[in-house]
Scaffold this active site. Structure first.
Site, PDB file in Angstrom:
ATOM      1  N   ASN A 144      10.283  17.838 -23.797  1.00 43.57           N
ATOM      2  CA  ASN A 144       9.267  18.759 -24.345  1.00 43.57           C
ATOM      3  C   ASN A 144       9.429  18.978 -25.838  1.00 43.57           C
ATOM      4  O   ASN A 144       9.679  20.089 -26.289  1.00 43.57           O
ATOM      5  CB  ASN A 144       9.363  20.160 -23.718  1.00 43.57           C
ATOM      6  N   ASP A 159      21.380  23.712 -19.607  1.00 45.39           N
ATOM      7  CA  ASP A 159      20.038  24.256 -19.810  1.00 45.39           C
ATOM      8  C   ASP A 159      19.863  24.760 -21.241  1.00 45.39           C
ATOM      9  O   ASP A 159      19.134  25.722 -21.490  1.00 45.39           O
ATOM     10  CB  ASP A 159      19.776  25.395 -18.817  1.00 45.39           C
TER      11      ASP A 159
END
Lengths: 430, 311
Positions: free
Chosen positions: A98, A309
């Protein structure tokens, strides 16, 4: 490159089950001997490092990292992320797609890999976008992206919402034996939510997301995995219900796996306190029951990997009213330490904890990293599990500082990191 | 006269090897006559052939019309745009109308599977399926078989790869049925979005990798890749499709030396096939397929005109 001997170290290789005090020899960037006998002669001009009983394990493989490059370099670049990863004992990072533009073009995959090589300190494994622009409207060029080096396919921290497109994409990906990675959160339920639905969100007056948003997406995609035969992985799973579904699917023999992030087994919704935006994450921090379920799933093997993450945010992204602040936290430097908390608590053995950080994520991504085997690249992490350190936002390596563990004392000090035999991090003695 | 095939020619399904061989033998004969321009122009004299195309196909329609004319039939073309269908008439209304006109042969192309079968229940004429939806295109399978047989002398024992959009292809279905009946080994190659797994039940072995699927085959049948499939999200792009499922020289070299390259046309050059393969006279038989198409349709028209309904 001079030969290197790491001696007096606790060698832990979760893949082979090795766990003993010994020494490891590196020659020309490769592991030349593991648990080398004392009697064996050392190569000429060998550099010797005394590990003083610290743990030497494979360099960590982080399967879920966002960097800001390309497009958001002010948040983090590959170079700054590499600096942080080296300090955290990570030698391989799988980069989510992304970015801006999204990694939906083979040339961008090549670019990311080249940027990783420039750092000489970390392997970059680029994910390819599952849909064009990660917008969930059209299937991306999965075959060409894989050919360029994309290791798996995902829309990163966006779920692919359209069920038909997800089915077609999974079916198509199966033809290339690709792993599809889903952000398990029903977007229509999660929209505009900023905290998990419950007492705290109600009290704080925050728009909330039901925990079931995760289970609903997992249930749908498990069904699609059954239908298409595609290998499916769920990122940062955080709820008891979601994990229960994955557990059942695994028992049925479906090709399914999942990871979670340290924030979901160490923190619960209380960490958002009085609107603490560093603890605003996606998915949101869950209830204590869910946190405990994540701990349980780590112990019983339902969870296949722990990933940082890492989602770098700028100060300006976070210095906003809670509902408007960007979700995400840094995680590279704290990945190992927060995982070691589970070991300290007795929930996981050290070897099992390290397996979740090394060869298991590597195997999910079809890579050979994450093991101490003769002939492989000497990607190594040396750490002292008994020494503590203080997390201080603002003083962390790398550019991003938005850590939800700010001001926490954590176990596990990384003393050194080696990438292909080259030392890329050395702890400065304080 | 009795016709062992039945009144209508709706598909390959149900045909025996003997049926197929007899049609191919007849077609072979017509191929020779076509080349020598000695076709029996009186065979279908006073027979009326109507081509009823609800879907555009210049190639197939022309082939049927030419076949009918070479046998001396009165050929009438009814295209959808000029028919009452565009004014709201149903397929059955059309059938009743045509029946009242006492046509002998109705050649129908329709976008819905089963449309010719429906028509066949309602008309006295023989209905010839010229392609219905995703179901069958039997004359295409026959012309493909004839082309192959002329090169190899037989169909039995050959390995044939059908590559591309199997899911939507009537050509693939008819070919799988025919080739299996004649003792071929059939492989189907394509991305999983275009390759129904249940195709194995029809007797074809699926491959998702063109390189693997094409290895050592005797015949490669390429299918046309429709742009709509990309728009429908079944394949990400034409460049990706060509990269992984397009037939180029390198891939062709994985097949048996001299393997035949076939395509039902029209070609999407650079999408499913490279021009230098499509146009290679040493291996491409695409033009010969077109030629055999007329011969096969003559054989079919001849066979099915023999059961003209008695007044």
């Amino acid at each position: 490159m001079k030969p290197l001997l790491l001696t007096n170290v606790r060698l832990i290789d979760p893949k082979s089950g090795l766990d003993k005090i010994g020494r490891l020899l590196v020659k020309e960037g490769k592991i030349a001997a593991v648990d080398m006998p004392e009697s064996e002669k050392l190569p000429d001009a060998c550099e010797i490092i005394d590990g003083q009983g610290a743990v030497l394990c494979p360099g960590l493989v982080d399967m879920r990292v966002t960097v800001g490059e390309p497009g958001y370099e002010y948040r983090e670049t590959i170079a700054t992320a590499a600096e942080a990863s080296a300090a955290g004992g990570i030698t391989t990072m799988a980069i989510l797609p992304n970015s801006k533009p999204a990694i939906d073009n083979p040339a961008l995959v090549t670019l990311l890999k080249a940027k990783g090589e420039e750092t000489h300190s970390v392997n970059i494994l680029p994910y390819g976008a599952l849909s064009v622009g990660c917008e969930g409207k059209e299937m991306a060029e999965i075959g060409l992206l894989q050919e360029a080096g994309a290791i798996a396919f995902t829309d990163g921290n966006k779920a692919l919402e359209n069920t038909r497109l997800m089915m077609l994409t999974m079916a198509y990906a199966r033809g290339y034996n690709c792993l599809v990675v889903q952000h398990p959160e029903d977007p229509s339920l999660a929209r505009k939510g900023s905290a998990t639905r419950g007492e705290l969100a109600t009290k704080l007056g925050l728009p909330s997301i039901p925990a079931a948003a995760e289970a609903i997406m997992i249930a749908r995609d498990l069904r699609l995995a059954e239908l298409t035969g595609c290998r499916l992985h769920f990122g940062h799973v955080s709820t008891a219900e979601g994990l229960g579904l994955i557990r059942q699917a695994k028992a049925k023999g479906l090709p399914v796996s999942c990871d979670t992030a340290p924030v979901y087994f160490d923190l619960n919704e209380d960490a958002i306190g009085d609107f603490r935006t560093y603890a605003k994450l996606s998915p949101p921090l869950r209830s204590e029951e869910d946190r405990q379920a994540v701990c349980q799933a780590l112990a019983d093997g339902t969870i296949d990997a722990i990933a940082s993450d890492h989602l770098p945010r700028d100060v300006d992204d976070k210095r906003l009213p809670f509902a408007e602040a960007a979700a995400g936290g840094t995680g590279l430097v704290t990945l190992l330490s927060v995982t070691l908390l589970q070991v300290k608590k007795g929930d996981l053995s050290l070897s099992d904890a390290l397996s979740l950080l090394t060869y298991r994520p590597a195997e999910l991504l079809g890579q050979q990293f994450g093991t101490l085997s003769i002939g492989v690249d000497a990607d190594l992490c040396l750490f002292d599990p008994d020494q503590n350190w203080l997390v201080e936002a603002g003083k962390l390596p790398g550019r991003a500082q938005n850590t939800p563990f700010d001001n926490r004392e954590l176990p596990g000090v990384v003393l050194g990191t080696w990438k292909a035999g080259r030392r890329v991090y050395a702890r400065q003695s304080s | 006269m009795d016709n062992p095939f039945g009144q209508h020619f709706l598909g390959i399904e149900g045909l025996s090897p003997h049926h197929i061989e007899s049609l191919l033998d007849r077609a072979d004969n017509y191929a020779l006559l076509n080349r020598s321009r000695k076709t029996p122009r009186t065979l279908l004299r006073e027979r009326t052939l109507i081509t009823l195309f609800f879907e555009n196909s210049t190639r197939t329609r022309t082939s049927f019309e030419l076949a009918g004319k070479r046998l001396g039939a009165d050929v009438i073309n009814m295209s959808v745009s000029t028919s009452s269908v565009s004014k709201g008439e149903t397929l059955l209304d059309t059938a009743y109308t045509l029946n009242a006109m006492r046509a002998d042969l109705l050649v129908i192309r329709h976008s819905h599977s089963g449309a010719p079968a429906l028509l066949a229940q309602k008309v006295d004429a023989s209905v010839i399926n010229a392609g219905d939806g995703m179901h069958e295109h039997p004359t295409q399978a026959l012309l493909d078989a004839l082309t192959i047989r002329r090169h190899y002398g037989t169909l039995s024992g050959l390995t044939v790869a059908i590559c591309g959009d199997i899911l939507h292809s009537r050509v693939a279905r008819s070919n799988i049925l025919l080739l299996n009946t004649m003792g071929c080994k059939v492989r189907v190659i394509g991305p999983p979005t275009l390759l129904p797994l249940t195709i194995t039940k029809m007797g074809a072995t699926p491959y998702y990798s063109m390189d693997e699927g094409i290895k050592d085959v005797d015949v490669i049948m390429m299918l046309r890749m429709q742009k709509e499939r990309m728009q429908a999200g079944l394949v990400p792009s034409s460049r990706e499709y060509f990269r992984f499922f397009g037939l180029d020289r390198r891939r062709l070299n994985l097949a048996k030396p001299g393997a035949l390259v076939m395509h039902p046309g029209p070609l999407n050059r650079g999408v499913e096939i490279d021009s230098n393969v499509a146009d290679d006279p040493a291996q491409s038989v695409i033009q010969e397929q077109v030629e055999m198409g007329v011969a096969v349709r003559m054989a079919v028209l001849e066979k099915f005109s023999q059961i003209k309904a008695q007044p």
